[in-house]
Design a protein around this motif. Structure first.
Motif, PDB file in Angstrom:
ATOM      1  N   HIS A 373       0.815  -1.213   0.000  1.00 50.00           N
ATOM      2  CA  HIS A 373       0.000   0.000   0.000  1.00 50.00           C
ATOM      3  C   HIS A 373       0.851   1.266   0.000  1.00 50.00           C
ATOM      4  O   HIS A 373       0.390   2.335   0.394  1.00 50.00           O
ATOM      5  CB  HIS A 373      -0.957  -0.003   1.188  1.00 50.00           C
ATOM      6  N   LEU A 374       2.092   1.149  -0.437  1.00 48.29           N
ATOM      7  CA  LEU A 374       2.990   2.294  -0.587  1.00 48.29           C
ATOM      8  C   LEU A 374       3.237   2.532  -2.070  1.00 48.29           C
ATOM      9  O   LEU A 374       3.634   1.625  -2.801  1.00 48.29           O
ATOM     10  CB  LEU A 374       4.313   2.028   0.132  1.00 48.29           C
ATOM     11  N   ALA A 375       3.014   3.774  -2.530  1.00 46.47           N
ATOM     12  CA  ALA A 375       3.050   4.073  -3.960  1.00 46.47           C
ATOM     13  C   ALA A 375       4.424   3.853  -4.579  1.00 46.47           C
ATOM     14  O   ALA A 375       4.555   3.222  -5.622  1.00 46.47           O
ATOM     15  CB  ALA A 375       2.588   5.507  -4.212  1.00 46.47           C
ATOM     16  N   ASN A 376       5.472   4.384  -3.955  1.00 43.72           N
ATOM     17  CA  ASN A 376       6.821   4.228  -4.500  1.00 43.72           C
ATOM     18  C   ASN A 376       7.847   4.689  -3.455  1.00 43.72           C
ATOM     19  O   ASN A 376       7.479   5.288  -2.447  1.00 43.72           O
ATOM     20  CB  ASN A 376       7.006   5.040  -5.787  1.00 43.72           C
ATOM     21  N   THR A 377       9.119   4.412  -3.714  1.00 43.90           N
ATOM     22  CA  THR A 377      10.184   4.819  -2.786  1.00 43.90           C
ATOM     23  C   THR A 377      11.314   5.569  -3.490  1.00 43.90           C
ATOM     24  O   THR A 377      12.397   5.727  -2.934  1.00 43.90           O
ATOM     25  CB  THR A 377      10.784   3.590  -2.057  1.00 43.90           C
ATOM     26  N   ILE A 378      11.086   6.006  -4.709  1.00 45.61           N
ATOM     27  CA  ILE A 378      12.147   6.655  -5.480  1.00 45.61           C
ATOM     28  C   ILE A 378      12.394   8.073  -4.971  1.00 45.61           C
ATOM     29  O   ILE A 378      11.463   8.868  -4.832  1.00 45.61           O
ATOM     30  CB  ILE A 378      11.792   6.678  -6.978  1.00 45.61           C
ATOM     31  N   THR A 379      13.651   8.412  -4.703  1.00 41.82           N
ATOM     32  CA  THR A 379      14.017   9.648  -4.019  1.00 41.82           C
ATOM     33  C   THR A 379      14.932  10.527  -4.870  1.00 41.82           C
ATOM     34  O   THR A 379      15.685  10.015  -5.692  1.00 41.82           O
ATOM     35  CB  THR A 379      14.732   9.312  -2.685  1.00 41.82           C
ATOM     36  N   GLN A 380      14.857  11.830  -4.635  1.00 35.67           N
ATOM     37  CA  GLN A 380      15.808  12.797  -5.191  1.00 35.67           C
ATOM     38  C   GLN A 380      16.575  13.451  -4.049  1.00 35.67           C
ATOM     39  O   GLN A 380      16.107  13.469  -2.913  1.00 35.67           O
ATOM     40  CB  GLN A 380      15.087  13.918  -5.946  1.00 35.67           C
ATOM     41  N   VAL A 381      17.730  14.008  -4.367  1.00 34.54           N
ATOM     42  CA  VAL A 381      18.379  14.969  -3.472  1.00 34.54           C
ATOM     43  C   VAL A 381      18.392  16.310  -4.200  1.00 34.54           C
ATOM     44  O   VAL A 381      18.769  16.383  -5.373  1.00 34.54           O
ATOM     45  CB  VAL A 381      19.814  14.539  -3.088  1.00 34.54           C
ATOM     46  N   GLN A 382      17.933  17.344  -3.504  1.00 34.57           N
ATOM     47  CA  GLN A 382      17.907  18.692  -4.056  1.00 34.57           C
ATOM     48  C   GLN A 382      18.734  19.616  -3.170  1.00 34.57           C
ATOM     49  O   GLN A 382      19.003  19.307  -2.009  1.00 34.57           O
ATOM     50  CB  GLN A 382      16.472  19.197  -4.171  1.00 34.57           C
ATOM     51  N   GLN A 383      19.128  20.770  -3.730  1.00 37.71           N
ATOM     52  CA  GLN A 383      19.902  21.750  -2.984  1.00 37.71           C
ATOM     53  C   GLN A 383      19.358  23.138  -3.248  1.00 37.71           C
ATOM     54  O   GLN A 383      18.865  23.432  -4.346  1.00 37.71           O
ATOM     55  CB  GLN A 383      21.386  21.703  -3.385  1.00 37.71           C
ATOM     56  N   VAL A 384      19.457  24.002  -2.239  1.00 38.23           N
ATOM     57  CA  VAL A 384      19.082  25.405  -2.416  1.00 38.23           C
ATOM     58  C   VAL A 384      20.232  26.121  -3.125  1.00 38.23           C
ATOM     59  O   VAL A 384      21.342  26.220  -2.589  1.00 38.23           O
ATOM     60  CB  VAL A 384      18.789  26.090  -1.067  1.00 38.23           C
ATOM     61  N   LYS A 385      19.955  26.580  -4.353  1.00 35.62           N
ATOM     62  CA  LYS A 385      20.933  27.322  -5.140  1.00 35.62           C
ATOM     63  C   LYS A 385      20.302  28.606  -5.647  1.00 35.62           C
ATOM     64  O   LYS A 385      19.278  28.562  -6.336  1.00 35.62           O
ATOM     65  CB  LYS A 385      21.427  26.489  -6.329  1.00 35.62           C
ATOM     66  N   ASN A 386      20.913  29.729  -5.278  1.00 37.09           N
ATOM     67  CA  ASN A 386      20.410  31.035  -5.712  1.00 37.09           C
ATOM     68  C   ASN A 386      18.926  31.201  -5.422  1.00 37.09           C
ATOM     69  O   ASN A 386      18.149  31.698  -6.234  1.00 37.09           O
ATOM     70  CB  ASN A 386      20.669  31.239  -7.210  1.00 37.09           C
ATOM     71  N   GLY A 387      18.530  30.754  -4.230  1.00 38.31           N
ATOM     72  CA  GLY A 387      17.162  30.967  -3.770  1.00 38.31           C
ATOM     73  C   GLY A 387      16.117  30.050  -4.375  1.00 38.31           C
ATOM     74  O   GLY A 387      14.919  30.341  -4.300  1.00 38.31           O
ATOM     75  N   ARG A 388      16.542  28.927  -4.958  1.00 38.76           N
ATOM     76  CA  ARG A 388      15.598  27.972  -5.515  1.00 38.76           C
ATOM     77  C   ARG A 388      16.054  26.547  -5.235  1.00 38.76           C
ATOM     78  O   ARG A 388      17.248  26.292  -5.106  1.00 38.76           O
ATOM     79  CB  ARG A 388      15.450  28.142  -7.033  1.00 38.76           C
ATOM     80  N   TRP A 389      15.077  25.636  -5.172  1.00 34.87           N
ATOM     81  CA  TRP A 389      15.412  24.220  -5.064  1.00 34.87           C
ATOM     82  C   TRP A 389      15.837  23.695  -6.428  1.00 34.87           C
ATOM     83  O   TRP A 389      15.115  23.846  -7.413  1.00 34.87           O
ATOM     84  CB  TRP A 389      14.222  23.410  -4.558  1.00 34.87           C
ATOM     85  N   VAL A 390      17.001  23.075  -6.485  1.00 36.79           N
ATOM     86  CA  VAL A 390      17.548  22.533  -7.729  1.00 36.79           C
ATOM     87  C   VAL A 390      17.838  21.047  -7.518  1.00 36.79           C
ATOM     88  O   VAL A 390      18.438  20.652  -6.507  1.00 36.79           O
ATOM     89  CB  VAL A 390      18.845  23.266  -8.128  1.00 36.79           C
ATOM     90  N   VAL A 391      17.409  20.219  -8.467  1.00 37.04           N
ATOM     91  CA  VAL A 391      17.656  18.777  -8.367  1.00 37.04           C
ATOM     92  C   VAL A 391      19.141  18.502  -8.577  1.00 37.04           C
ATOM     93  O   VAL A 391      19.728  18.897  -9.579  1.00 37.04           O
ATOM     94  CB  VAL A 391      16.821  17.998  -9.408  1.00 37.04           C
ATOM     95  N   ILE A 392      19.750  17.814  -7.611  1.00 37.39           N
ATOM     96  CA  ILE A 392      21.163  17.427  -7.695  1.00 37.39           C
ATOM     97  C   ILE A 392      21.285  16.001  -8.232  1.00 37.39           C
ATOM     98  O   ILE A 392      22.130  15.703  -9.066  1.00 37.39           O
ATOM     99  CB  ILE A 392      21.822  17.513  -6.294  1.00 37.39           C
ATOM    100  N   LYS A 393      20.413  15.114  -7.737  1.00 34.92           N
ATOM    101  CA  LYS A 393      20.460  13.721  -8.169  1.00 34.92           C
ATOM    102  C   LYS A 393      19.065  13.117  -8.008  1.00 34.92           C
ATOM    103  O   LYS A 393      18.426  13.289  -6.976  1.00 34.92           O
ATOM    104  CB  LYS A 393      21.467  12.924  -7.327  1.00 34.92           C
ATOM    105  N   GLU A 394      18.586  12.424  -9.058  1.00 38.96           N
ATOM    106  CA  GLU A 394      17.255  11.800  -8.982  1.00 38.96           C
ATOM    107  C   GLU A 394      17.369  10.289  -9.141  1.00 38.96           C
ATOM    108  O   GLU A 394      18.447   9.749  -9.412  1.00 38.96           O
ATOM    109  CB  GLU A 394      16.328  12.386 -10.036  1.00 38.96           C
ATOM    110  N   GLY A 395      16.258   9.601  -8.957  1.00 40.34           N
ATOM    111  CA  GLY A 395      16.236   8.155  -9.128  1.00 40.34           C
ATOM    112  C   GLY A 395      17.020   7.410  -8.086  1.00 40.34           C
ATOM    113  O   GLY A 395      17.581   6.349  -8.355  1.00 40.34           O
ATOM    114  N   LEU A 396      17.031   7.914  -6.847  1.00 38.56           N
ATOM    115  CA  LEU A 396      17.855   7.307  -5.789  1.00 38.56           C
ATOM    116  C   LEU A 396      17.116   6.216  -5.032  1.00 38.56           C
ATOM    117  O   LEU A 396      15.925   6.320  -4.755  1.00 38.56           O
ATOM    118  CB  LEU A 396      18.313   8.387  -4.802  1.00 38.56           C
ATOM    119  N   GLY A 397      17.868   5.187  -4.682  1.00 39.67           N
ATOM    120  CA  GLY A 397      17.393   4.128  -3.809  1.00 39.67           C
ATOM    121  C   GLY A 397      18.538   3.722  -2.894  1.00 39.67           C
ATOM    122  O   GLY A 397      19.510   4.447  -2.756  1.00 39.67           O
ATOM    123  N   PHE A 398      18.433   2.553  -2.296  1.00 40.14           N
ATOM    124  CA  PHE A 398      19.525   2.090  -1.428  1.00 40.14           C
ATOM    125  C   PHE A 398      19.645   0.594  -1.479  1.00 40.14           C
ATOM    126  O   PHE A 398      18.750  -0.086  -1.983  1.00 40.14           O
ATOM    127  CB  PHE A 398      19.331   2.560   0.002  1.00 40.14           C
TER     128      PHE A 398
END
Length: 398
Positions: A373-398
């Motif tokens: 009953h959990l939709a998905n577990t795919i994660t991104q890491v984002q960073q604050v750059k120049n006052g906005r959220w910017v995707v650093i890395k997507e499609g993360l798991g472990f």
């Protein structure tokens, strides 16, 4: 005779209660009329995380408006009941009782906060009301005991805190190579999930935390926690915080002249962190699920959605409003799939059908089954750059 006896057994509620393997989940049909489906939610509209609750509620309202303008769901219009919990578990319980008994809601959608949601969920289950896509990714919102048939009523479409924290920590450790990772977390159900993700991933990577510290929900002074982690030599600090606490912790570190890498759990990944934190949070990392929509860069359906939100509420859409909107649109997808003769059981069957829901924001598909009953577990890491959220890395798991 054996088949007939088996059929009789299946129809017998008392027998089923004593036989978990055959137990059936009671699902309500209330709130469904020939012209309407009544859904409910409890949000923090006046408490410590109203910066989450208000835009989530607005996103839900926009979805209802859009669905109803298009003719509803198989001819039925949606009616949304919103109650203010103020992020208080007791108020969430009272609000849930009111919506079940007075408003006759068919489903509770997008309830806000780990503590309020867990306090109220048994009331929903006892009434056979679906608990769908709450605004908490704690494990209790999607893990269920097969021996407790009413727990089958819960579904989550948010990144779970444990898994998203693990994926983000794994990426940051492999990239930044810290030797003394540390954690500061809120001492409640939400924070404990972040703690579990943090410790599980460090164990898997054969690392030991240099420092783990907590704070009480609603705290505003983090000087003791930050001083301790600085003294312990932390070189990566994971934050199981929400909004004010995130900014407060980073501000305290800067006040001490401590330049350390901060990584936030998913609730920190909202535009308000930047709006309120300003330069303090520049460079801050956080786990997330999808790219934040900005009015000047959005395209296609997302651009139309951003403009519709601005027109309806007079303010810019944000991550929270996306989540609220998606909660209702996901419900609508499965309610439509359930067919014109909508019932609680048909809704449950549709949710567990494995049919994926794809949103307009390029999020990973939401898909459920009878055992997951959990939709998905795919994660991104984002960073604050120049006052906005910017995707650093997507499609993360472990």
């Amino acid at each position: 005779m054996h088949l007939k006896a088996f059929a009789v057994t299946l129809a017998c509620t008392t027998t089923l209660a004593a036989m978990p393997a055959l137990a059936q989940t009671k699902v309500t049909n209330q709130g469904i009329t020939p012209t309407e489906i009544v859904i409910g939610t409890h949000q923090d509209l006046s408490g410590p995380i109203k910066t989450w609750g208000v835009p989530v509620a607005n996103g839900m309202k926009l979805a209802v408006e859009e669905i109803n303008a298009a003719g509803g769901i198989n001819g039925r219009k949606l009616k949304l009941i919103i109650e203010d919990s103020a992020y208080d578990p007791k108020k969430a319980v009272l609000a849930s009782q009111k919506m079940i008994e007075k408003d006759k809601v068919f489903a509770m959608i997008g309830g806000m906060g780990s503590a309020p949601v867990i306090a109220a969920q048994d009331i929903l289950f006892d009434a056979g009301v679906l608990q769908l896509f709450p605004l908490t990714a704690a494990e209790f919102t999607y893990k269920f005991d097969a021996g407790k048939p009413q727990e089958r009523l819960k579904f989550s479409n948010l990144l779970p805190y444990v898994e998203s924290t693990r994926a983000a920590v794994k990426y940051m450790v492999e990239w930044k190579k810290p030797t003394k990772p540390c954690l500061m977390y809120q001492d409640d159900e939400y924070g404990k999930n972040v703690l579990d993700g943090f410790t599980q991933q460090l164990d898997a990577m054969k690392l030991k935390p240099a420092s783990i510290t907590t704070y009480k929900r609603g705290a505003s002074d983090f000087s003791a926690q930050i001083a301790k982690m600085k003294a312990d030599g932390c070189d990566l600090v994971v934050l199981g915080t929400i909004l004010r606490e995130t900014i407060g912790a980073i501000a305290e570190a800067k006040k001490l002249g401590w330049d350390v890498t901060f990584l936030g759990a998913t609730p920190t990944n909202i535009p308000d962190t930047i709006t309120l934190g300003k330069d303090v949070v520049e460079g801050f990392y956080a786990a997330g699920a999808f790219e934040t929509p900005y009015a000047d860069t959005a395209k296609g359906k997302v651009k139309d959605w951003v403009e519709a939100y601005k027109k309806m509420f007079g303010t810019d859409a944000n991550t929270q409003s996306v989540i609220g909107y998606n909660a209702v649109m996901t419900f609508a997808h499965y309610a439509k799939l359930a067919g014109k003769d909508l019932t609680g059981q048909k809704m449950l069957d549709a949710l567990e059908s494995g049919n994926p829901y794809l949103d307009i924001f390029s999020s990973p598909p939401s898909k459920f089954s009878k055992t997951n009953h959990l939709a998905n577990t795919i994660t991104q890491v984002q960073q604050v750059k120049n006052g906005r959220w910017v995707v650093i890395k997507e499609g993360l798991g472990f």
